[in-house]
Design an enzyme around this catalytic site. Sequence first.
Site, PDB file in Angstrom:
ATOM      1  N   ASP A 165       0.864  -1.186   0.000  1.00  0.00           N
ATOM      2  CA  ASP A 165       0.000   0.000   0.000  1.00  0.00           C
ATOM      3  C   ASP A 165       0.899   1.234   0.000  1.00  0.00           C
ATOM      4  O   ASP A 165       2.102   1.146   0.257  1.00  0.00           O
ATOM      5  CB  ASP A 165      -0.892   0.003   1.253  1.00  0.00           C
ATOM      6  CG  ASP A 165      -1.778   1.237   1.332  1.00  0.00           C
ATOM      7  OD1 ASP A 165      -2.294   1.677   0.287  1.00  0.00           O
ATOM      8  OD2 ASP A 165      -1.952   1.785   2.441  1.00  0.00           O
ATOM      9  N   SER A 166       0.297   2.376  -0.256  1.00  0.00           N
ATOM     10  CA  SER A 166       1.033   3.636  -0.190  1.00  0.00           C
ATOM     11  C   SER A 166       1.503   3.922   1.242  1.00  0.00           C
ATOM     12  O   SER A 166       2.418   4.701   1.443  1.00  0.00           O
ATOM     13  CB  SER A 166       0.130   4.768  -0.654  1.00  0.00           C
ATOM     14  OG  SER A 166      -1.061   4.772   0.108  1.00  0.00           O
ATOM     15  N   TYR A 196      -0.666   8.552  -2.188  1.00  0.00           N
ATOM     16  CA  TYR A 196      -0.731   8.347  -3.632  1.00  0.00           C
ATOM     17  C   TYR A 196      -1.957   9.048  -4.223  1.00  0.00           C
ATOM     18  O   TYR A 196      -1.988   9.337  -5.417  1.00  0.00           O
ATOM     19  CB  TYR A 196      -0.818   6.853  -3.963  1.00  0.00           C
ATOM     20  CG  TYR A 196       0.458   6.042  -3.832  1.00  0.00           C
ATOM     21  CD1 TYR A 196       1.633   6.571  -3.293  1.00  0.00           C
ATOM     22  CD2 TYR A 196       0.478   4.720  -4.265  1.00  0.00           C
ATOM     23  CE1 TYR A 196       2.782   5.799  -3.185  1.00  0.00           C
ATOM     24  CE2 TYR A 196       1.629   3.947  -4.179  1.00  0.00           C
ATOM     25  CZ  TYR A 196       2.778   4.481  -3.627  1.00  0.00           C
ATOM     26  OH  TYR A 196       3.907   3.702  -3.531  1.00  0.00           O
ATOM     27  N   GLY A 197      -2.975   9.252  -3.389  1.00  0.00           N
ATOM     28  CA  GLY A 197      -4.268   9.779  -3.861  1.00  0.00           C
ATOM     29  C   GLY A 197      -4.173  10.983  -4.787  1.00  0.00           C
ATOM     30  O   GLY A 197      -4.800  11.015  -5.838  1.00  0.00           O
ATOM     31  N   CYS A 250      -4.129  -1.170  -2.212  1.00  0.00           N
ATOM     32  CA  CYS A 250      -4.275   0.284  -2.326  1.00  0.00           C
ATOM     33  C   CYS A 250      -5.171   0.536  -3.531  1.00  0.00           C
ATOM     34  O   CYS A 250      -4.876   0.069  -4.642  1.00  0.00           O
ATOM     35  CB  CYS A 250      -2.902   0.915  -2.542  1.00  0.00           C
ATOM     36  SG  CYS A 250      -2.943   2.684  -2.907  1.00  0.00           S
ATOM     37  N   ASN A 251      -6.233   1.254  -3.314  1.00  0.00           N
ATOM     38  CA  ASN A 251      -7.176   1.510  -4.412  1.00  0.00           C
ATOM     39  C   ASN A 251      -6.558   2.388  -5.492  1.00  0.00           C
ATOM     40  O   ASN A 251      -6.747   2.155  -6.679  1.00  0.00           O
ATOM     41  CB  ASN A 251      -8.435   2.185  -3.868  1.00  0.00           C
ATOM     42  CG  ASN A 251      -9.260   1.251  -3.016  1.00  0.00           C
ATOM     43  OD1 ASN A 251     -10.214   0.665  -3.482  1.00  0.00           O
ATOM     44  ND2 ASN A 251      -8.885   1.069  -1.758  1.00  0.00           N
ATOM     45  N   THR A 252      -5.806   3.409  -5.061  1.00  0.00           N
ATOM     46  CA  THR A 252      -5.229   4.335  -6.032  1.00  0.00           C
ATOM     47  C   THR A 252      -4.218   3.604  -6.918  1.00  0.00           C
ATOM     48  O   THR A 252      -4.196   3.775  -8.142  1.00  0.00           O
ATOM     49  CB  THR A 252      -4.553   5.516  -5.308  1.00  0.00           C
ATOM     50  OG1 THR A 252      -5.476   6.048  -4.349  1.00  0.00           O
ATOM     51  CG2 THR A 252      -4.169   6.603  -6.271  1.00  0.00           C
ATOM     52  N   GLU A 273      -5.780   8.668   9.864  1.00  0.00           N
ATOM     53  CA  GLU A 273      -4.400   8.583  10.377  1.00  0.00           C
ATOM     54  C   GLU A 273      -4.286   9.272  11.739  1.00  0.00           C
ATOM     55  O   GLU A 273      -3.447   8.933  12.555  1.00  0.00           O
ATOM     56  CB  GLU A 273      -3.438   9.227   9.388  1.00  0.00           C
ATOM     57  CG  GLU A 273      -3.472   8.550   8.040  1.00  0.00           C
ATOM     58  CD  GLU A 273      -2.173   7.875   7.655  1.00  0.00           C
ATOM     59  OE1 GLU A 273      -1.150   8.212   8.237  1.00  0.00           O
ATOM     60  OE2 GLU A 273      -2.225   6.990   6.778  1.00  0.00           O
ATOM     61  N   CYS A 285     -11.219   3.020  -0.614  1.00  0.00           N
ATOM     62  CA  CYS A 285      -9.926   3.496  -0.124  1.00  0.00           C
ATOM     63  C   CYS A 285      -9.594   2.665   1.107  1.00  0.00           C
ATOM     64  O   CYS A 285     -10.489   2.395   1.928  1.00  0.00           O
ATOM     65  CB  CYS A 285     -10.019   4.978   0.232  1.00  0.00           C
ATOM     66  SG  CYS A 285      -8.550   5.613   1.066  1.00  0.00           S
ATOM     67  N   THR A 286      -8.335   2.275   1.208  1.00  0.00           N
ATOM     68  CA  THR A 286      -7.931   1.368   2.292  1.00  0.00           C
ATOM     69  C   THR A 286      -8.262   1.883   3.692  1.00  0.00           C
ATOM     70  O   THR A 286      -8.430   1.095   4.609  1.00  0.00           O
ATOM     71  CB  THR A 286      -6.413   1.156   2.222  1.00  0.00           C
ATOM     72  OG1 THR A 286      -5.790   2.431   2.068  1.00  0.00           O
ATOM     73  CG2 THR A 286      -6.049   0.267   1.066  1.00  0.00           C
ATOM     74  N   HIS A 287      -8.309   3.197   3.853  1.00  0.00           N
ATOM     75  CA  HIS A 287      -8.531   3.750   5.188  1.00  0.00           C
ATOM     76  C   HIS A 287     -10.001   3.720   5.617  1.00  0.00           C
ATOM     77  O   HIS A 287     -10.304   3.781   6.799  1.00  0.00           O
ATOM     78  CB  HIS A 287      -8.064   5.204   5.241  1.00  0.00           C
ATOM     79  CG  HIS A 287      -6.579   5.368   5.262  1.00  0.00           C
ATOM     80  ND1 HIS A 287      -5.771   4.881   4.271  1.00  0.00           N
ATOM     81  CD2 HIS A 287      -5.753   5.971   6.161  1.00  0.00           C
ATOM     82  CE1 HIS A 287      -4.507   5.176   4.550  1.00  0.00           C
ATOM     83  NE2 HIS A 287      -4.473   5.840   5.685  1.00  0.00           N
TER      84      HIS A 287
HETATM   85  N1  DGL Z   1      -4.022   3.695   0.057  1.00  0.00           N
HETATM   86  C1  DGL Z   1      -4.707   4.753  -0.613  1.00  0.00           C
HETATM   87  C2  DGL Z   1      -5.935   4.173  -1.326  1.00  0.00           C
HETATM   88  O1  DGL Z   1      -6.456   3.134  -0.981  1.00  0.00           O
HETATM   89  C3  DGL Z   1      -5.132   5.861   0.340  1.00  0.00           C
HETATM   90  C4  DGL Z   1      -3.978   6.704   0.870  1.00  0.00           C
HETATM   91  C5  DGL Z   1      -3.249   7.468  -0.206  1.00  0.00           C
HETATM   92  O2  DGL Z   1      -3.764   8.454  -0.764  1.00  0.00           O
HETATM   93  O3  DGL Z   1      -2.112   7.072  -0.499  1.00  0.00           O
HETATM   94  O4  DGL Z   1      -6.386   4.760  -2.276  1.00  0.00           O
END
Ligand code: DGL
Length: 267
Positions: free
Chosen positions: A10-11, A42-43, A73-75, A152, A184-186
């Site tokens: 993940d990012s 990464y977003g 990570c979705n992005t 976070e 999004c993972t969060h």
């Molecule tokens: N992990 C990113 C996602 O799932 C979220 C955090 C980021 O912007 O890097 O899109």
Amino acid sequence: MNQLPIGVFDSGLGGLTVVHAIYERLPAESTIYFGDTARVPYGPKSPETVRRYSLEILHWLLTQSVKAVVIACNTSTAHALDALRAASPVPVIGVIEPGARAAVRAATGRGIGVIGTAGTVASGAYVRAIHALAPGAQVIQRACPLFVPLVEEGWFDHHATELIGEEYLAPVRQAGVGALVLGCTHYPLLKPLLHRVMGPDVALIDSAAETASALAETLKEKGIEAPAGAVPTHRFAVSDDAARFLAVGSRFLGDRLAEAEVVDLTP
Ligand code: DGL
């Protein structure tokens, strides 16, 4: 081969929600997690940059002899899944297709909301994945960039987060969707709050659990599952600041997150 670990990346630390789901679904599997804490988020970054970072991580995971890679990570899935699949000798699983599949199932013909980072929403990857499964489905997307820093910060159930959630989700609620993809993972950490904001009739789709199921299917299909009863090992690596990763990451994974090494990805 079957005893080799699964690489998950993940990012940053949000992908630990996917690791958690893998522990639950596949308790005999070993994992190596990489969080790109030096370059998160990464977003807001361009697709090219996210693709380059993701390929660097893939190459590092391959040097660790992983038998499969999960892009938690979705992005990164939105921008880099095809590039990683083309470059990888082992199966690569993203979070978007599994989430889309679950959303189509849960929406039962009603519209589908998708929330994610600016990059994920702009890529249209969820809309394409949903339309591939349900061509006529009504999809409404909304970028929720403030959710990542709020999570976070540990503000999962804070009134400020709820106010922001109301604001972001008003158009999605008005559209009368049957399912909302937490793209999004969060966001799975905001589930109780999002449930309140969206109301009881909207199914919240957590890509983490769906991705662990997709991984289970892939391992079975390829015949590379760990033997039942195998004792797994779990490693964690980051590109910066292991102490913060451990402190904040324990909110995602509890005391199963004990130590993390710092890895330099620069060639
Ligand atoms: N992990 C990113 C996602 O799932 C979220 C955090 C980021 O912007 O890097 O899109």
